[in-house]
Design a protein around this motif. Sequence first.
Motif, short mmCIF file in Angstrom:
data_model
loop_
_atom_site.label_atom_id
_atom_site.label_comp_id
_atom_site.label_asym_id
_atom_site.label_seq_id
_atom_site.Cartn_x
_atom_site.Cartn_y
_atom_site.Cartn_z
N ARG A 1 -4.82 11.92 -12.79
CA ARG A 1 -4.22 12.61 -11.65
C ARG A 1 -3.37 11.67 -10.80
O ARG A 1 -3.71 10.50 -10.63
N LEU A 2 -2.28 12.21 -10.27
CA LEU A 2 -1.28 11.42 -9.56
C LEU A 2 -1.12 11.90 -8.12
O LEU A 2 -1.57 12.99 -7.75
N GLY A 3 -0.44 11.10 -7.32
CA GLY A 3 -0.13 11.50 -5.96
C GLY A 3 -1.37 11.83 -5.16
O GLY A 3 -2.43 11.21 -5.30
N ALA A 4 -1.27 12.83 -4.31
CA ALA A 4 -2.40 13.22 -3.46
C ALA A 4 -3.58 13.69 -4.28
O ALA A 4 -4.74 13.43 -3.93
N LEU A 5 -3.32 14.38 -5.39
CA LEU A 5 -4.42 14.88 -6.22
C LEU A 5 -5.25 13.75 -6.79
O LEU A 5 -6.45 13.90 -7.02
N GLY A 6 -4.62 12.61 -7.02
CA GLY A 6 -5.34 11.48 -7.59
C GLY A 6 -5.75 10.42 -6.60
O GLY A 6 -6.68 9.65 -6.87
N PHE A 7 -5.07 10.36 -5.43
CA PHE A 7 -5.28 9.19 -4.58
C PHE A 7 -5.37 9.51 -3.09
O PHE A 7 -5.20 8.60 -2.27
N LEU A 8 -5.63 10.76 -2.74
CA LEU A 8 -5.95 11.05 -1.33
C LEU A 8 -7.26 10.35 -0.99
O LEU A 8 -8.26 10.53 -1.66
#
Length: 540
Positions: free
Chosen positions: A149-156
């Motif tokens: 997962r990338l972006g917010a889905l992966g790193f929030l």
Amino acid sequence: MKCGKRIVLFTLFAMNLVDQPAPEVTIEQGILSGKISADGSFFEYVGIPYATTNSSTRFKAPLPAPKWKGVFKAINGFYQCPQNTPFGVVGTEDCLKINVYVPALAKRPLPVMAYIHGGAFIVGDGGKTIVGPDFLVKRDVILVSFNYRLGALGFLCLGIKEAPGNAGLKDQVAALRWIQKNIAAFGGDPDNVTIFGTSAGGTSVSLLVASDATNGLFKRAIVHSGSSLANWAINYDPVSVASKIVSSLGYDVKEPEKLYELYSKLSYRDLVLANTHIPITHLMRYHVLQLPCVEKTFPGIESVLSDLPYNLLTKKPKNIPLMYSSTDREGLFFINEETEETFDQSNNGTFFGQDLFFESKNEANELARKVKEFYFGLEQISEKTIMKLSDLYTHLYFEVPAILEAEKMARSIDAPVYSYYFTYHGGRNFVKVATTKYPNEIGACHGDDLLYTFTSWIWLFRINEKDRIMVDRLTTMLTNFAKYGNPTPNDIPVKWVPHSKNQLNFLYVGDELKMGSTPNPDAYQLWKDIYNKYRKTTVD
């Protein structure tokens, strides 16, 4: 007789138009089938779900891999996690798929190379668009690639149990655990797994080397153009970054719980598009990327990063063979979006990341003046000096962090630590040619080594003889390292010497292979002194 020959030829031609099934494989989830490569040399099992995720598990570790009845057809590798592309937003949230490429005739059990793709933690995938297996599997290794997962889905990362951070890294850990459980069924050796990656993928590898959560999951690691010690590797103020990102969507939210509520309600399309008006290079420079973070501890929730990578590598480094690399012109990719406005910002600001701590603003400004004087003399940063700016980005973002990490590990562990410096300028330097304004600059841009390791659907040009030699040399050394922990045991025309505790040694990979000393020693010493004095070792 002629008619019979025609039938045979037509049959062979027709077979190449139809995917031929590869042998069925039974794994923990069920039975799956794949297909045989077009040239018949390897088996492909692609698009296998290694874990699951959906809107209910957003921002958390993934759920277990699904099971199935019957035979799962592992022949569709066109899966992506949500991201923005030139064609718009693509991907689905349930995107955690893994691909396995197996040499057809090689003797089992086979060494395994697991690749983690790059893309600034916001774009990319493990599919054949970039990560084609042909060059590596011919060296008798199994190649595994996967999505995370990338972006917010992966790193929030909000510091609350609903969004503790590093979901994308936890996907990577889940993929490595899947490999441990299942790779033997494909003929692979779970005790001989090498992880490798480029850019954000290389930084991911470095983070996984630092993490306690990965103990026993791999035997060796290769870090290309990345480092957990880079100033863009860790988000030091993730709640503030999360707030800034949704402010571009019109929301003024700052508290973690309210941010979580908002992020949970937004569609993945909105989350992907929130920052697309800002080039990736500026997202990195101005610290508005959602990146890996140091996690708070919550009962029953496994963390991947319990401390800053520097501290983890200091306290309990993994004693495994390691390899690091960077290219000589990494920064060419990062000067593409420079404007008069960004030149002014650079002239009036600093290049320092959030990984440095200064007692005062005056101290930071004085050091920034020294850095600018080192790179630009008395000149202003402008279009005229843009190649010097490229050098600064090369050293600060990639070259020096990789050297500092390699040096640190060489002094801390008994296993060998290797480094190479990629300078080759050839016909497969696709990043420089296809994505920068400087295709004729000599040397290798960020990512230019990729297509000397992988085949690619986006670069289908015939390989010339000179580039073929580089492909053969580089893939031989990488797979030798994966097999033996030694990249040049006998079949490369130079002996690659690892670092010692007191001496840094580099293999220069250009038109020729040669051993040498530290590249750009003055820049290395400048940044080493800065980090020795000002490196931040705590996170609020």
